[in-house]
Design a protein around this motif. Structure first.
Motif, PDB file in Angstrom:
ATOM      1  N   LEU A 128       0.458  -0.715  -0.023  1.00 31.59           N
ATOM      2  CA  LEU A 128       0.085  -0.361   0.100  1.00 31.59           C
ATOM      3  C   LEU A 128       1.077   1.318   0.351  1.00 31.59           C
ATOM      4  N   ARG A 129       0.987   1.900  -1.390  1.00 29.83           N
ATOM      5  CA  ARG A 129       1.768   3.524  -1.085  1.00 29.83           C
ATOM      6  C   ARG A 129       1.002   4.352  -0.847  1.00 29.83           C
ATOM      7  N   ARG A 140       2.217   0.844   4.003  1.00 27.10           N
ATOM      8  CA  ARG A 140       2.148  -1.497   4.639  1.00 27.10           C
ATOM      9  C   ARG A 140       1.684  -2.261   3.244  1.00 27.10           C
ATOM     10  N   GLY A 141       1.899  -3.380   4.256  1.00 24.62           N
ATOM     11  CA  GLY A 141       0.947  -4.364   3.279  1.00 24.62           C
ATOM     12  C   GLY A 141       0.273  -4.842   3.184  1.00 24.62           C
ATOM     13  N   LEU A 142      -0.173  -4.919   2.428  1.00 27.05           N
ATOM     14  CA  LEU A 142      -1.799  -5.587   2.095  1.00 27.05           C
ATOM     15  C   LEU A 142      -1.821  -7.749   1.899  1.00 27.05           C
ATOM     16  N   GLY A 382      13.422   3.132   9.902  1.00 24.93           N
ATOM     17  CA  GLY A 382      12.862   2.354   9.442  1.00 24.93           C
ATOM     18  C   GLY A 382      11.609   1.211   7.971  1.00 24.93           C
ATOM     19  N   ASN A 383      11.743   0.542   8.304  1.00 23.32           N
ATOM     20  CA  ASN A 383      11.278  -0.448   7.160  1.00 23.32           C
ATOM     21  C   ASN A 383      11.357   0.018   6.131  1.00 23.32           C
ATOM     22  N   ASN A 384      12.869   0.176   5.843  1.00 24.59           N
ATOM     23  CA  ASN A 384      13.044   0.057   4.281  1.00 24.59           C
ATOM     24  C   ASN A 384      12.995   2.076   4.193  1.00 24.59           C
ATOM     25  N   GLN A 385      12.751   2.944   4.669  1.00 28.41           N
ATOM     26  CA  GLN A 385      12.127   4.031   4.396  1.00 28.41           C
ATOM     27  C   GLN A 385      12.635   5.415   5.410  1.00 28.41           C
ATOM     28  N   TYR A 386      12.675   6.189   4.985  1.00 27.49           N
ATOM     29  CA  TYR A 386      13.469   7.653   5.384  1.00 27.49           C
ATOM     30  C   TYR A 386      13.106   9.217   4.926  1.00 27.49           C
TER      31      TYR A 386
END
Length: 414
Positions: A128-129, A140-142, A382-386
């Protein structure tokens, strides 16, 4: 981005970005309607604001990304620019785009957002983008089997994207769309609208465990009920572990009850086992394990960075209203943790302990470029984000680490 500030052309682009962001109003503020656009589409040259009308006085809807292409419908002159209409009340200034004729290149966005409602069922695990396109960050993921109401559609990157409410989009390749009655339970796709304050309320989702423990990954709001429509009662710092006594679905999240009228959304937590939470799994609802001091500071740094989202990039900016990349890092560490890490990327390289990119933790600073000559940095969350102030014409925003633009090193300050 900013490093040794030897870039050429930055001032010109930054000036254009300020104009597009509404910082400077040209002398000619009148709007003149002209005939329909003679171009078929416009290609976005660099990040630009999409506005509700043809002029700088109109509110910003969102940011268009470099490389996207959109069908145009008409043009108007205002504030010294030609404004292109992308459908409905969606306008972009000509300073940020290049007009073209014919058909845009495959893979680019080709039209405005279309208001439409229905439901989608998730066929395979999907991201989910935060926007309609592969360049947007993953929220997050669906999970397979979930079903959601959608409120709009858009073409981008070769897919149809479905809006699940707010800044939540999923690509059509992972879902099956339908309209009218939802076949899984025979109820209308709007039947759960009462719990849908933020959009994206799932129609059918797996039932979460009703008791257990959650660990807080990021500074998070505690609400007085299970949903984004409820008032915020307080904010929790990252690092604490809480017992929950109930869980329910609302607004696209699982909400965990950790105290009397105290609910936290799944986006900020991880469900942990008794062993992972310290062995007992019996912490009193509403009371957490006290996190280490450095985790409290990390949470404060991330929270302050989140408060800067949407503020414009200006080369050399160090806040509080405008930032470049290193200026944002300087501002948040100084004001949230009391640490002066230096005012540009190279001294910031030495502001903490070097860490492997394979062992990143929230609060680390990630850098692009060789040591001693880095040109860009950002805060890993976190979660590969910045969170970063990316470039002229853009705003502070959350981005996702990608192989095409991967950092080269990292530093842990706290």
């Amino acid at each position: 981005m900013t490093g040794k500030r030897t870039h050429t052309g930055m001032v010109t682009l930054a000036s254009a970005a300020v104009l597009l962001g509404g910082g400077v109003i040209a002398a000619n503020t009148t709007t003149k309607k002209v005939k329909a656009a003679t171009t078929d589409y416009v290609k976005v040259l660099y990040a630009a604001n999409l506005r509700q009308g043809p002029g700088l006085k109109y509110a910003t809807l969102r940011t268009l990304n470099q490389g996207e292409a959109y069908k145009t419908y008409t043009t108007q002159q205002a504030d010294g620019y030609t404004w292109y209409n992308l459908g409905g009340s969606q306008w972009v200034a000509g300073a940020a785009v290049e007009p073209g004729t014919g058909t845009p290149a495959a893979g680019s966005a080709t039209g405005p957002t279309t208001t439409q409602t229905g439901w989608v069922t998730v066929n395979t695990a999907a991201n989910l983008r935060s926007g309609a396109g592969l360049t947007y960050g993953v929220v997050r993921g669906l999970s397979q089997g979930e079903a959601y109401k959608y409120f709009a559609t858009k073409q981008a990157d070769g897919y149809i994207w479905y809006n699940l409410g707010g800044d939540q989009w999923v690509a059509g390749v992972a879902v099956t769309a339908g309209t009218g009655l939802y076949p899984g339970n025979g109820t209308s796709s709007g039947s759960n609208a009462g719990n849908n304050a933020g959009g994206g309320d799932p129609i059918v989702t797996p039932t979460p465990n009703q008791t257990g423990s959650v660990r807080v990954n990021y500074a998070a709001n505690i609400r007085q009920g299970a949903g984004t429509s409820y008032a915020i009662s307080k904010t929790l710092a990252a690092g604490g572990t809480y017992s929950y006594t109930a869980a329910q679905q609302a607004d696209g999240y699982v909400w965990y009850c950790i105290g009397n009228n105290e609910w936290i959304a799944s986006a900020a937590v991880t469900v942990v086992s008794d062993a992972a939470s310290g062995g007992s799994g019996t912490s009193t609802p509403g009371n957490s394990v006290t996190p280490p001091a450095n985790q409290t500071k990390v949470a404060a740094v991330i929270a302050l960075a989140q408060q800067q989202l949407g503020k414009p990039y200006v080369w050399g900016g160090k806040g509080p209203d405008v930032f470049d990349c290193s200026g944002l890092m300087y501002y948040i560490f100084l004001n949230a943790a009391g640490v002066n890490i230096g005012g540009w990327t190279v001294p910031q390289e030495s502001s903490g302990q070097s860490v492997s990119l394979n062992a990143l933790q929230p609060g680390d600073i990630i850098f692009w470029g060789p040591r001693g000559n880095t040109y860009h940095d950002a805060l890993y969350i976190g979660n590969n984000q910045y969170i970063a102030a990316p470039e002229p014409g853009d705003v502070v925003r959350i981005q996702t680490i990608s192989p095409g633009f991967a950092p080269s090193m990292a530093v842990r300050v706290l």
